[in-house]
Design a protein around this motif. Structure first.
Motif, PDB file in Angstrom:
ATOM      1  N   ARG A 149     -23.354 -71.523 -11.970  1.00 50.82           N
ATOM      2  CA  ARG A 149     -22.596 -72.354 -12.897  1.00 50.82           C
ATOM      3  C   ARG A 149     -23.238 -72.221 -14.266  1.00 50.82           C
ATOM      4  N   ARG A 150     -22.467 -71.777 -15.235  1.00 48.89           N
ATOM      5  CA  ARG A 150     -22.990 -71.534 -16.579  1.00 48.89           C
ATOM      6  C   ARG A 150     -22.088 -72.195 -17.607  1.00 48.89           C
ATOM      7  N   PHE A 151     -22.581 -73.228 -18.236  1.00 53.34           N
ATOM      8  CA  PHE A 151     -21.855 -73.951 -19.277  1.00 53.34           C
ATOM      9  C   PHE A 151     -20.459 -74.354 -18.821  1.00 53.34           C
ATOM     10  N   GLY A 152     -20.407 -74.865 -17.579  1.00 53.79           N
ATOM     11  CA  GLY A 152     -19.164 -75.396 -17.043  1.00 53.79           C
ATOM     12  C   GLY A 152     -18.276 -74.395 -16.340  1.00 53.79           C
ATOM     13  N   ARG A 153     -18.668 -73.141 -16.309  1.00 55.81           N
ATOM     14  CA  ARG A 153     -17.865 -72.108 -15.648  1.00 55.81           C
ATOM     15  C   ARG A 153     -18.605 -71.566 -14.432  1.00 55.81           C
ATOM     16  N   ILE A 154     -17.869 -71.281 -13.376  1.00 54.26           N
ATOM     17  CA  ILE A 154     -18.447 -70.640 -12.199  1.00 54.26           C
ATOM     18  C   ILE A 154     -18.249 -69.134 -12.340  1.00 54.26           C
ATOM     19  N   GLU A 155     -19.338 -68.406 -12.357  1.00 51.57           N
ATOM     20  CA  GLU A 155     -19.292 -66.960 -12.567  1.00 51.57           C
ATOM     21  C   GLU A 155     -20.039 -66.249 -11.447  1.00 51.57           C
ATOM     22  N   GLU A 179     -20.375 -81.267 -32.171  1.00 49.70           N
ATOM     23  CA  GLU A 179     -18.944 -81.532 -32.341  1.00 49.70           C
ATOM     24  C   GLU A 179     -18.101 -80.947 -31.215  1.00 49.70           C
ATOM     25  N   ALA A 180     -18.735 -80.189 -30.332  1.00 49.96           N
ATOM     26  CA  ALA A 180     -17.992 -79.587 -29.217  1.00 49.96           C
ATOM     27  C   ALA A 180     -17.640 -80.609 -28.149  1.00 49.96           C
ATOM     28  N   VAL A 181     -18.298 -81.772 -28.186  1.00 45.94           N
ATOM     29  CA  VAL A 181     -18.071 -82.793 -27.170  1.00 45.94           C
ATOM     30  C   VAL A 181     -17.614 -84.088 -27.833  1.00 45.94           C
ATOM     31  N   ASP A 182     -17.071 -84.989 -27.007  1.00 49.62           N
ATOM     32  CA  ASP A 182     -16.581 -86.254 -27.568  1.00 49.62           C
ATOM     33  C   ASP A 182     -17.734 -87.251 -27.702  1.00 49.62           C
ATOM     34  N   GLU A 183     -17.418 -88.416 -28.233  1.00 47.79           N
ATOM     35  CA  GLU A 183     -18.437 -89.418 -28.515  1.00 47.79           C
ATOM     36  C   GLU A 183     -19.155 -89.859 -27.246  1.00 47.79           C
ATOM     37  N   GLN A 184     -18.409 -90.003 -26.156  1.00 42.04           N
ATOM     38  CA  GLN A 184     -19.025 -90.428 -24.899  1.00 42.04           C
ATOM     39  C   GLN A 184     -20.067 -89.421 -24.432  1.00 42.04           C
ATOM     40  N   ASP A 185     -19.744 -88.140 -24.557  1.00 41.65           N
ATOM     41  CA  ASP A 185     -20.690 -87.097 -24.158  1.00 41.65           C
ATOM     42  C   ASP A 185     -21.914 -87.064 -25.065  1.00 41.65           C
ATOM     43  N   LEU A 186     -21.717 -87.375 -26.339  1.00 45.38           N
ATOM     44  CA  LEU A 186     -22.854 -87.414 -27.261  1.00 45.38           C
ATOM     45  C   LEU A 186     -23.834 -88.531 -26.901  1.00 45.38           C
ATOM     46  N   HIS A 239     -26.271 -78.841 -22.815  1.00 48.52           N
ATOM     47  CA  HIS A 239     -24.901 -78.413 -22.497  1.00 48.52           C
ATOM     48  C   HIS A 239     -24.837 -77.729 -21.135  1.00 48.52           C
ATOM     49  N   GLN A 240     -25.845 -76.963 -20.794  1.00 51.82           N
ATOM     50  CA  GLN A 240     -25.861 -76.309 -19.488  1.00 51.82           C
ATOM     51  C   GLN A 240     -25.961 -77.335 -18.359  1.00 51.82           C
ATOM     52  N   LEU A 241     -26.594 -78.471 -18.631  1.00 58.30           N
ATOM     53  CA  LEU A 241     -26.781 -79.505 -17.608  1.00 58.30           C
ATOM     54  C   LEU A 241     -25.611 -80.482 -17.521  1.00 58.30           C
ATOM     55  N   ARG A 242     -24.758 -80.520 -18.528  1.00 62.12           N
ATOM     56  CA  ARG A 242     -23.665 -81.490 -18.513  1.00 62.12           C
ATOM     57  C   ARG A 242     -22.600 -81.070 -17.507  1.00 62.12           C
ATOM     58  N   SER A 243     -21.904 -82.049 -16.974  1.00 66.54           N
ATOM     59  CA  SER A 243     -20.769 -81.782 -16.097  1.00 66.54           C
ATOM     60  C   SER A 243     -19.491 -81.889 -16.913  1.00 66.54           C
ATOM     61  N   GLY A 244     -18.417 -81.397 -16.344  1.00 63.51           N
ATOM     62  CA  GLY A 244     -17.145 -81.462 -17.055  1.00 63.51           C
ATOM     63  C   GLY A 244     -16.644 -80.096 -17.460  1.00 63.51           C
ATOM     64  N   ASP A 245     -15.534 -80.104 -18.162  1.00 63.28           N
ATOM     65  CA  ASP A 245     -14.905 -78.850 -18.566  1.00 63.28           C
ATOM     66  C   ASP A 245     -15.764 -78.097 -19.570  1.00 63.28           C
ATOM     67  N   PRO A 246     -15.641 -76.773 -19.596  1.00 65.90           N
ATOM     68  CA  PRO A 246     -16.400 -75.986 -20.581  1.00 65.90           C
ATOM     69  C   PRO A 246     -15.981 -76.348 -22.000  1.00 65.90           C
ATOM     70  N   VAL A 247     -16.953 -76.369 -22.907  1.00 62.15           N
ATOM     71  CA  VAL A 247     -16.655 -76.665 -24.303  1.00 62.15           C
ATOM     72  C   VAL A 247     -17.218 -75.599 -25.247  1.00 62.15           C
ATOM     73  N   LEU A 248     -18.128 -74.775 -24.777  1.00 61.20           N
ATOM     74  CA  LEU A 248     -18.715 -73.731 -25.610  1.00 61.20           C
ATOM     75  C   LEU A 248     -18.138 -72.367 -25.222  1.00 61.20           C
ATOM     76  N   THR A 249     -17.910 -71.543 -26.220  1.00 62.53           N
ATOM     77  CA  THR A 249     -17.417 -70.194 -25.967  1.00 62.53           C
ATOM     78  C   THR A 249     -18.214 -69.204 -26.805  1.00 62.53           C
ATOM     79  N   ALA A 250     -18.306 -67.994 -26.314  1.00 64.08           N
ATOM     80  CA  ALA A 250     -18.969 -66.908 -27.031  1.00 64.08           C
ATOM     81  C   ALA A 250     -18.598 -65.608 -26.333  1.00 64.08           C
TER      82      ALA A 250
END
Length: 426
Positions: free
Chosen positions: A257-263, A25-32, A147-158
Motif C-alpha cells: 500500500r503506497r499513498f492510498g493505492r494498492i500496487e 492542501e491535498a487533504v481536508d481540515e479534518q485530515d490536517l 501521508h503514507q500512514l494516513r488511511s483514505g483515498d489517495p490525494v498525492l500524485t506524481a
C-alpha cells in the motif's frame, strides 16, 4: 555576489513553501487536524512549527524584529511535547496556521532584503536561511511519511520514476586508505557534518545497489523472520513484540500500500520501510554486514583518480533529475539502474535518493565537533539509541541531502523511507 545569493535564498524559500502547501492542501481540515499515527504529529502541527522556527531564527534572531506570536513558542517546541501528545494541545487551526506562516514569511523576506549575509557565523553564506530551508524540507519529508500512514483515498500524485537504464549487480571493491570525511566548506552543512577530517578505512566490498524487493522476498521465503540466529537479541525481541513479518506497508501476497493505492511489488525497486534490525538480520542471512558510516561515505565520495572527496558521487555539481530520485518528483524508489549518471567513480549506484540507507554506526560527533547554532540540533542526541541513515530518499529535497549529510533514528523505526545495502570485509 550578495545579490545573487539573496535571489537563490528567496527562490529556495519559495520552492520549499510550495511543497509544504502541496502536502497540507491535498487533504481536508479534518485530515490536517487528525493524528494518523502516534509516531507522527498532526499535519497542522508541522505546518505551524515550520513557521515558528522561521520566526525564531529569521525574524527575531537574524532580523532583530519584534515577536509575532510569542504565545505559541512552547506549543511548537519539538522538545516540549512528544508527538503522541500534540493533538491534545490548543493548536492553531488550519486557517490560523496558514495565516501565521504567511505573515512570518513576509517578515523573513523583508529581513533577507536588508540583512548582511556575512559578518557572523549565522549569516555567512546565508547559513541561517539555508538552515530554515532545510528544516522545512525535512518536515516536508516527515509530512510525506504521514501521508503514507494516513488511511483514505489517495490525494498525492506524481509520475512513475524512470525505468532502469543499465544493469547493476554484484559488489564494488573500495581500496583501503585515508579519505576526507565530513566538510568544512559546504556553506549550508549542519553542525554534525563538520569538521572535515581524515579517516583511514580498510579495504572492503560494498554492494553496487541497494537491496531490492526481489532480494528481500528471498529472505522472507527462506524463513528470515522465523530464524533467531539471523537477528541480534534486541532485534529478535523487537520483531516478536511488533509482530514483524515483512517490510512496512506490504499487504497480501506480493502487494504493498503506497499513498492510498494498492500496487504490485516491483522486485527491482530498493526495499523500503524496513527498520535497522530487519536490515541487520538480512545482512546476517546473506553472509554480509551493513557498512559503517565511514565506509558508506567513502564509497559515495572518494575519487581514486585524484584522491579527493567529491561533494556528491557524480561530482561537485548540484543534483539534477538525471543524477538521483529526490524531491518528491516521484512517490516511490526507482528501480536499480535508473540513474547511471549518479554513480560514484568506483561504480556504486543510487547512493543519493531513493531510500535512506541504514548503516552500522551509532550517532556520535566528529572529532572537533562544535554545536552550532544550538545544542538541540545534534548534540543532545549523541550517545543515544540511534543508528545512522545516509543518502536521502525519494522524499528528500536536494537542499536537505549531501554526501556528507547525516540522518539518524531509533533502530526500530520504519515509518521513514528507509532501506539499506550490504558490505563485507575485503
Amino acid at each position: 555576489m550578495t545579490q545573487d545569493l539573496r535571489l537563490t535564498i528567496a527562490a529556495e524559500l519559495e520552492r520549499t513553501r510550495a511543497r509544504t502547501a502541496l502536502l497540507t492542501e491535498a487533504v481536508d481540515e479534518q485530515d490536517l487536524l487528525k493524528q494518523h499515527s502516534p509516531l507522527m504529529s498532526p499535519l497542522v502541527w508541522d505546518l505551524a512549527h515550520v513557521g515558528s522556527q522561521e520566526e525564531l531564527w529569521l525574524v527575531r534572531d537574524v532580523g532583530g524584529r519584534d515577536p509575532l506570536r510569542p504565545d505559541i513558542d512552547e506549543l511548537y517546541d519539538a522538545f516540549k511535547h512528544a508527538r503522541k501528545d500534540r493533538p491534545a494541545l490548543p493548536l492553531l487551526s488550519p486557517e490560523q496556521a496558514r495565516a501565521y506562516v504567511a505573515q512570518v514569511r513576509d517578515k523573513a523576506l523583508d529581513v533577507l532584503d536588508h540583512v548582511r549575509l556575512d559578518g557572523r557565523p549565522l549569516l555567512d553564506g546565508g547559513f541561517a536561511f539555508g538552515m530554515i530551508v532545510q528544516h522545512e524540507q525535512q518536515h516536508d519529508e516527515t509530512m510525506l511519511a504521514t501521508h503514507q500512514l494516513r488511511s483514505g483515498d489517495p490525494v498525492l500524485t506524481a509520475p512513475a520514476p524512470p525505468a532502469a537504464l543499465v544493469p547493476v549487480t554484484g559488489e564494488v571493491f573500495v581500496p583501503g586508505g585515508p579519505f576526507t570525511m565530513g566538510t568544512s566548506t559546504e556553506a549550508w552543512a549542519l553542525d554534525n557534518e563538520r569538521p572535515a577530517h581524515s579517516v583511514d578505512v580498510g579495504s572492503f566490498f560494498i554492494d553496487a545497489a541497494p537491496v531490492t524487493n526481489g532480494r528481500y522476498q528471498e529472505f522472507i521465503a527462506a524463513g528470515g523472520y522465523d530464524e533467531p540466529s539471523f537477528w541480534s537479541p534486541r532485534g529478535w525481541a523487537h520483531k516478536e513484540k511488533a509482530g514483524l513479518v515483512a517490510p512496512g506497508h506490504w499487504v497480501g501476497e506480493g502487494f504493498y500500500r503506497r499513498f492510498g493505492r494498492i500496487e504490485k511489488i516491483d522486485p527491482d525497486e530498493p526495499v523500503v520501510h524496513v527498520c535497522y534490525f530487519e536490515a541487520e538480520a538480512f545482512a546476517a542471512w546473506a553472509g554480509k554486514r551493513l557498512p559503517t558510516e565511514a565506509e558508506w561515505e567513502k564509497a559515495a565520495r572518494y575519487d581514486p583518480a585524484t584522491g579527493r572527496s567529491r561533494r556528491y558521487p557524480w561530482g561537485d555539481e548540484n543534483p539534477e533529475p538525471r543524477h538521483a530520485n529526490l524531491g518528491q518528483r516521484h512517490l516511490s524508489p526507482a528501480p536499480v539502474g535508473a540513474y547511471p549518471d549518479g554513480a560514484s567513480p568506483l561504480g556504486v549506484h543510487q547512493l543519493i535518493g531513493d531510500v535512506w540507507e541504514w548503516v552500522a554506526s551509532d550517532f556520535d560527533p566528529y572529532p572537533g565537533f562544535v554545536a552550532f547554532p544550538y545544542d538541540e540540533y545534534s548534540q543532545v542526541f549523541f550517545g543515544g539509541d540511534y543508528k545512522m541513515l545516509r543518502g536521502g530518499s525519494f522524499g528528500t529535497d536536494t537542499s536537505a541531502v549531501r554526501s556528507t549529510f547525516r540522518n539518524w533514528d531509533h533502530p526500530i523505526r520504519r515509518q521513514i523511507f528507509s532501506g539499506f545495502r550490504l558490505a563485507r570485509d575485503a
